[in-house]
Motif scaffolding. Structure first.
Motif, PDB file in Angstrom:
ATOM      1  N   MET A   1       0.850  -1.192   0.000  1.00  0.00           N
ATOM      2  CA  MET A   1       0.000   0.000   0.000  1.00  0.00           C
ATOM      3  C   MET A   1       0.888   1.246   0.000  1.00  0.00           C
ATOM      4  O   MET A   1       1.800   1.349   0.826  1.00  0.00           O
ATOM      5  N   PHE A   2       0.617   2.169  -0.903  1.00  0.00           N
ATOM      6  CA  PHE A   2       1.496   3.334  -1.072  1.00  0.00           C
ATOM      7  C   PHE A   2       0.703   4.496  -1.644  1.00  0.00           C
ATOM      8  O   PHE A   2      -0.188   4.302  -2.467  1.00  0.00           O
ATOM      9  N   GLU A   3       1.013   5.699  -1.159  1.00  0.00           N
ATOM     10  CA  GLU A   3       0.395   6.921  -1.677  1.00  0.00           C
ATOM     11  C   GLU A   3       1.478   7.817  -2.270  1.00  0.00           C
ATOM     12  O   GLU A   3       2.552   7.973  -1.673  1.00  0.00           O
ATOM     13  N   LYS A   4       1.198   8.388  -3.420  1.00  0.00           N
ATOM     14  CA  LYS A   4       2.142   9.291  -4.082  1.00  0.00           C
ATOM     15  C   LYS A   4       1.411  10.563  -4.490  1.00  0.00           C
ATOM     16  O   LYS A   4       0.270  10.506  -4.969  1.00  0.00           O
ATOM     17  N   VAL A   5       2.045  11.707  -4.289  1.00  0.00           N
ATOM     18  CA  VAL A   5       1.507  12.965  -4.799  1.00  0.00           C
ATOM     19  C   VAL A   5       2.474  13.515  -5.837  1.00  0.00           C
ATOM     20  O   VAL A   5       3.668  13.204  -5.817  1.00  0.00           O
ATOM     21  N   ASN A   6       1.965  14.348  -6.740  1.00  0.00           N
ATOM     22  CA  ASN A   6       2.831  14.878  -7.792  1.00  0.00           C
ATOM     23  C   ASN A   6       3.387  16.250  -7.400  1.00  0.00           C
ATOM     24  O   ASN A   6       2.996  16.821  -6.375  1.00  0.00           O
ATOM     25  N   PRO A   7       4.313  16.805  -8.189  1.00  0.00           N
ATOM     26  CA  PRO A   7       4.970  18.062  -7.815  1.00  0.00           C
ATOM     27  C   PRO A   7       4.063  19.284  -7.772  1.00  0.00           C
ATOM     28  O   PRO A   7       4.495  20.332  -7.288  1.00  0.00           O
ATOM     29  N   ALA A   8       2.816  19.165  -8.272  1.00  0.00           N
ATOM     30  CA  ALA A   8       1.894  20.301  -8.229  1.00  0.00           C
ATOM     31  C   ALA A   8       0.981  20.272  -7.009  1.00  0.00           C
ATOM     32  O   ALA A   8       0.192  21.192  -6.810  1.00  0.00           O
ATOM     33  N   HIS A   9       1.081  19.230  -6.192  1.00  0.00           N
ATOM     34  CA  HIS A   9       0.310  19.194  -4.945  1.00  0.00           C
ATOM     35  C   HIS A   9       0.782  20.345  -4.055  1.00  0.00           C
ATOM     36  O   HIS A   9       1.981  20.651  -4.005  1.00  0.00           O
ATOM     37  N   VAL A 105      12.978   0.030  -2.155  1.00  0.00           N
ATOM     38  CA  VAL A 105      11.711   0.406  -2.782  1.00  0.00           C
ATOM     39  C   VAL A 105      11.047  -0.849  -3.341  1.00  0.00           C
ATOM     40  O   VAL A 105      11.690  -1.668  -4.003  1.00  0.00           O
ATOM     41  N   THR A 106       9.766  -1.018  -3.069  1.00  0.00           N
ATOM     42  CA  THR A 106       9.037  -2.206  -3.523  1.00  0.00           C
ATOM     43  C   THR A 106       8.559  -2.035  -4.965  1.00  0.00           C
ATOM     44  O   THR A 106       8.507  -0.915  -5.494  1.00  0.00           O
ATOM     45  N   GLU A 107       8.192  -3.136  -5.582  1.00  0.00           N
ATOM     46  CA  GLU A 107       7.655  -3.076  -6.946  1.00  0.00           C
ATOM     47  C   GLU A 107       6.360  -2.277  -6.984  1.00  0.00           C
ATOM     48  O   GLU A 107       6.092  -1.564  -7.955  1.00  0.00           O
ATOM     49  N   GLU A 108       5.547  -2.387  -5.951  1.00  0.00           N
ATOM     50  CA  GLU A 108       4.307  -1.614  -5.882  1.00  0.00           C
ATOM     51  C   GLU A 108       4.600  -0.115  -5.861  1.00  0.00           C
ATOM     52  O   GLU A 108       3.949   0.679  -6.555  1.00  0.00           O
ATOM     53  N   GLN A 109       5.606   0.279  -5.070  1.00  0.00           N
ATOM     54  CA  GLN A 109       5.971   1.694  -4.984  1.00  0.00           C
ATOM     55  C   GLN A 109       6.530   2.202  -6.309  1.00  0.00           C
ATOM     56  O   GLN A 109       6.205   3.316  -6.746  1.00  0.00           O
TER      57      GLN A 109
END
Length: 260
Positions: A1-9, A105-109
């Motif tokens: 389980m992973f959350e990512k935000v982009n540079p415009a957040h 770093v996992t494959e999911e990440q």
């Protein structure tokens, strides 16, 4: 389980502004001392910088406007604490206490970061993404949900409908999205808006790189003033982090996506 935000957040805009000011300080000195906190939102940008290097207010404002738009800038600059300054005199020593963890770093990440980068390549507005096994959640502002759904047919796209995002509807603060930038390597220290003498920057980067090299978790701790960390000269750790930052194009570029 992973959350990512982009540079415009908005939180990443704050990180990028802080990184830009660190870049400015390195343009003035080889080894400056600086720590920057940024809060943005609703037309305003508030910045406090503790620094050994005076930064022109117009250069600070120009960086904010370039990254986040024509916000009203309130910039406060104060000198670095005298005790902290003395700690760095005569040698390269840890700038603070801390514990640090590097995780492979996992494959999911990797997969989610790839999705985030792909979406950002054609839609450079506020976005947040979650991957939990086979469940992909895409929240992308200023985008047609139908178009994203056609590209990612199995994803949950903008569950509450199309949205605007950005600093007109949300606030941003430095180091509030460390989970996005460090994944399982998150510990107590902030990664952005600080010079390389700060262990929060250099040891975190060093530990993360070692975890990728070895494929195993890596842990370090340090006390303020330490000249070695885990038996490694702190000067070597700082230089490894410097090379990492330089390869990315500077602290602002580093702040855009972090370590993952």
């Amino acid at each position: 389980m992973f959350e990512k935000v982009n540079p415009a957040h908005p939180d990443k805009l704050a990180d990028r502004i802080a990184g830009a000011l660190v870049d400015l300080s390195y343009g003035k000195e080889e080894n400056p001392r600086i720590a920057v906190e940024v809060l943005i939102g609703h037309g305003k940008c508030q910045i406090i910088a503790e620094t050994s290097v005076a930064l022109p207010a117009d250069a600070v404002t120009a960086a904010v406007h370039r990254i986040a738009g024509p916000l009203e800038v309130d910039y406060v600059e104060v000198p670095q604490d005298a005790h902290l300054s003395r700690n760095q005199t005569g040698a390269i020593r840890c700038g603070d206490n801390g514990i640090f963890k590097g995780m492979p770093v996992t494959e999911e990440q990797k997969k989610l970061t790839g999705i985030a980068r792909a979406i950002y390549a054609f839609n450079r507005t506020d976005g947040k993404y979650i991957l939990d096994g086979d469940r992909l959640i895409i929240c992308q502002s200023n985008a047609k949900s139908e178009e994203l759904k056609s590209i990612f047919p199995n994803a949950e796209v903008n569950p509450l409908g199309d949205w605007t995002g950005g600093t007109d509807v949300d606030t941003g603060a430095t180091n509030r999205k460390l989970g996005s930038d460090m994944a399982d390597s998150v510990t107590g220290g902030g990664l952005h808006g600080k010079d390389l003498s700060k262990a929060d920057v250099s040891v975190n980067i060093y530990a993360w790189r070692k975890a990728q090299e070895t494929g195993k978790p890596v842990e370090f701790c340090c006390a303020i003033g330490d000249e070695t960390v885990g038996g490694i000269p702190y000067s070597e750790i700082v230089e490894t982090a410097r090379q990492h930052i330089q390869a990315l194009g500077g602290f602002e570029a580093f702040a855009a996506w972090g370590l993952v």
